[in-house]
Design an enzyme around this catalytic site. Sequence first.
Site, short mmCIF file in Angstrom:
data_model
loop_
_atom_site.label_atom_id
_atom_site.label_comp_id
_atom_site.label_asym_id
_atom_site.label_seq_id
_atom_site.Cartn_x
_atom_site.Cartn_y
_atom_site.Cartn_z
N GLU A 344 0.21 1.22 2.71
CA GLU A 344 -0.53 1.74 3.88
C GLU A 344 -0.03 3.10 4.32
OE1 GLU A 344 -1.56 -0.77 7.10
OE2 GLU A 344 -2.19 -2.44 5.83
N HIS A 622 5.10 -5.00 10.10
CA HIS A 622 5.63 -5.77 8.98
C HIS A 622 7.16 -5.65 8.96
CE1 HIS A 622 2.00 -6.64 6.33
NE2 HIS A 622 1.49 -5.94 7.34
#
Length: 638
Positions: A344, A622
């Site tokens: 990402e 995350h």
Amino acid sequence: MVLHTSPFSSAFLGVLDSLSWGLIFPCYWFLDRFLASFVSTTYEKRLHSEDPCYFRALCILISTPLYLALIVTSLPFALLGFLLWAPLQAIRKPYIYSQRQRQDKSLVEQGAAGTPINGWKPSGKSFCFCSANVCLLPDSLARFNNLSDTQGRAREVGKRIRSGANRPQIKIYIDSPTNTSISAASFSSLGSPQAAGEVPNRNVPAAGVRRAAAADSKTESNGEAEKESGEGTQGVEGEGGRPDGTPAAPANTGTSDAPAEVEGQTANAKAKEADSGSLNSRTASRESLVKFQVADGNPGTKLLYRTSVVKKASARKRQQGDDSFDHEISSFFPANLDFLCLQEVFDKRAAEKLKKQLHRYFQHVLYDVGTYAWRGCTRFKFLNSGLLLASRYPVLDATYHCFPNGRGEDALAAKGVLLVKVQVGSTPQDQRLVGYLTCTHMHSLEGDAAIRCKQLDLVLEWISEFRKSTSCPSGANSPEDLVAFDVICGDLNFDNCSSEDKQEQQHALFSHYKDPCRLGPGEEKPWVVGTLLDPAGLYDEEVSSPDNLQKTMENEEGRKEYLIYPSSRTQCSSQKCQKVPLKGNGRRIDYILYTDVGLQPDWKVEVEEYSVITQLAGLTDHLPVSLRLMVATGEEEP
């Protein structure tokens, strides 16, 4: 295979691409800011909680017409730029390879190829891998994950990664019958960003790092000194240092001309604790302060290190039939990190900022990976794959494949697989020692198990093809490469405890590659911790700093509050289904897998350490994971 150091084969095409993006960017930026003005993060809401109720409405009322006018004004230029940009993407390279040029005497003496095999210890050589989803989307999209300031976060992510990996690799084991936490307290002596001449990011919520997690089992350094912002750092070599001269990172001692304070604290030192990127935590207990004397060419020089303090549990693990490797929750990235796989990293400007920071530690970086527009894909791609790979070892070959079966909003990004071959050494007969890395980010929508399983099939197929096509160096008489490791890193977007993910849990991938965290399909090891945080709580005090997040993840109640858990549906008397959390420690969707198939017959690959990392607290939703592998050559000690 030739590595692509620029997105186009000619400078003229590169100029056209820059011109087209220059025409598009103003409209893109205004649109991004316009959409971002309607979505606030919880941190921003708390920051402006005392503002009058009408204040935000007034700001939107004023900014909306302004942004709309700017968008309309820049739109014709954006359309012209798009007409020039879209055709160019058909001939654009699928990644950019960047190599930091540095003068390292030890590497020059060995040659650019890598490390000779006789530099390896007979017991083997360890390699450290890390995977992290950093959510560097355009700011308006990142806000849906309760994150903002993509550009500032990109710089801070890079700083924290290199600061954690740059620290001395020292570990002290102690037997403690009372300490049963997943990882015990430990401390580091690294200087804070302010001490190195760096200004902390004002847009990222500040929080002090008061405790570090367990460091690694040896101290490694190549003695290289780097200077940042006019202040030099000094390389440190300790017990268990690398004998082979690999491109190890310099150890930042954080020292200055003034003597280090051990027990006393100055006001400035206390202020530094408030910086979330600082590793110069001053709240260590006196029992954890250990002095080391390091010979650096100046007699009598003493450097003070706050070292790791970890529970010595290896003997208990063997007695209880548990794992033979260490597993911990660490508030630092592992020292002497060799390979980093990120997902990402979608924003191009953020990717440049992140690459610049990572290049202070990693010599080789592959970024801007993927395709745009219609090239190689059935759907138009607005974003690239978001993959980034950084390595301390030379990259020999690399290729990228785009998943052809994306659906919904996932189809707007060129998610796929980045396959990389690195050289980690060579034999006296000039036979190369290589390793294979696969970095991937898979389909994320729930209920699309068939799509993810097809993507797993493609991953195995593409890895096999890549290994076959790159098994030998170019040249008729060149011997076949010796493979030291084959590792997969990435966000697979399924876990090993949800009933909805049973199809992916039973995929053939896990018969070819080993997952150090699982016992079998749908069954995790008891110490495993999930990697997906609840975005709503990212700025709570309990998880807003690396130290606090570490403490929270070590506590079962904390995990239940701040991790995303799988859920199952149960029958209800009211004929409505209610979601009930399953047992476990949260959804683990970030993986590092390895295999010993296809390696040298006498070589063995064993896990030394597995870590869940909290150093990116407040910067992503995350938890990064790291894995340290020991590659044993089968040779005996002389």
